[in-house]
Design an enzyme around this catalytic site. Structure first.
Site, PDB file in Angstrom:
ATOM      1  N   ASP A  67       1.124  -1.225   0.029  1.00 22.89           N
ATOM      2  CA  ASP A  67      -0.132   0.063  -0.035  1.00 22.89           C
ATOM      3  C   ASP A  67       1.020   1.124  -0.022  1.00 22.89           C
ATOM      4  O   ASP A  67       0.397   2.203   0.477  1.00 22.89           O
ATOM      5  CB  ASP A  67      -0.965  -0.237   1.237  1.00 22.89           C
ATOM      6  CG  ASP A  67      -0.285  -0.091   2.554  1.00 22.89           C
ATOM      7  OD1 ASP A  67       0.854  -0.535   2.505  1.00 22.89           O
ATOM      8  OD2 ASP A  67      -0.781   0.358   3.538  1.00 22.89           O
ATOM      9  N   GLU A  68       1.922   1.171  -0.540  1.00 24.78           N
ATOM     10  CA  GLU A  68       2.882   2.285  -0.819  1.00 24.78           C
ATOM     11  C   GLU A  68       2.820   2.797  -2.008  1.00 24.78           C
ATOM     12  O   GLU A  68       3.164   2.179  -3.045  1.00 24.78           O
ATOM     13  CB  GLU A  68       4.464   1.801  -0.328  1.00 24.78           C
ATOM     14  CG  GLU A  68       4.518   1.418   1.219  1.00 24.78           C
ATOM     15  CD  GLU A  68       6.044   1.089   1.470  1.00 24.78           C
ATOM     16  OE1 GLU A  68       6.279   0.928   2.658  1.00 24.78           O
ATOM     17  OE2 GLU A  68       6.830   0.692   0.672  1.00 24.78           O
TER      18      GLU A  68
END
Length: 201
Positions: A99-100
């Site tokens: 989720d970066e």
């Protein structure tokens, strides 16, 4: 097909870590020649694991796709770092993994340029998302590093933006923080303290 597999994220269609680093390297070379400032925004979704664990990975994947779309909307058309082989403009938004995400802003004039984009991202990402009948609200924490003040190479700038992002999480999440040198000092002190505590135990 090989080019796409090597340089683009399969889930979101965004540039991956490898292509982002290439874009950043080219942008830094341009910044050196033109004496310009560039900014890296390092984003991490808050409590994304909780959504994955409760609603399932398929919902998590759709959430990541929606966040990618919202990031693209938030970035100005001028914040573009290159063209792909077909001649189309390539967005400065990338997914590093999980989720970066990262956003590269080129030719910025003041710190407020980066701050405005960060605020825009925080506001847009936090709007409710309907995924298969589930209304999901997710927030993001953002760290910002600037060339040349916070680093003059790809690795240092990404690392410092990442450090600032974790500081944003420490400050309560759903906010952005600019990198400062004291952040690394604080992180180092914490690491030493944790190691000493383990030895003491």
């Amino acid at each position: 097909q090989i080019y796409n597999l090597a340089y683009f994220d399969n889930l979101t269609g965004l540039p991956n870590r490898l292509l982002f680093k290439e874009h950043l390297s080219l942008s830094l070379a341009h910044a050196v020649r033109s004496n310009k400032v560039a900014a890296i925004l390092f984003l991490d979704l808050d409590r994304f694991k909780q959504i994955n664990d409760t609603l399932g990975h398929s919902i998590g994947d759709k959430l990541l796709q929606e966040v990618a779309e919202r990031l693209l909307i938030c970035v100005r058309k001028s914040d573009v770092v290159g063209r792909d082989e077909g001649g189309d403009l390539t967005s400065s938004v990338a997914r590093l993994g999980g989720d970066e995400f990262t956003v590269l802003l080129t030719d910025i004039v003041t710190l407020q340029d980066a701050a405005r984009v960060a605020r825009r991202i925080i506001d847009n990402v936090s709007q409710p998302i309907n995924l298969d009948g589930h209304e999901v609200i997710v927030t993001t924490s953002i760290g910002i590093s600037l060339y040349p003040d916070d680093g003059k190479d790809v690795v240092t700038l990404i690392k410092n933006a990442d450090t600032a992002m974790y500081h944003a999480k420490d400050q309560g999440r759903n906010n952005f923080q600019f990198y400062t040198q004291s952040m690394n000092a604080t992180a180092y002190e914490r690491l030493v303290l944790e190691n000493n505590l383990r030895k003491a135990l």
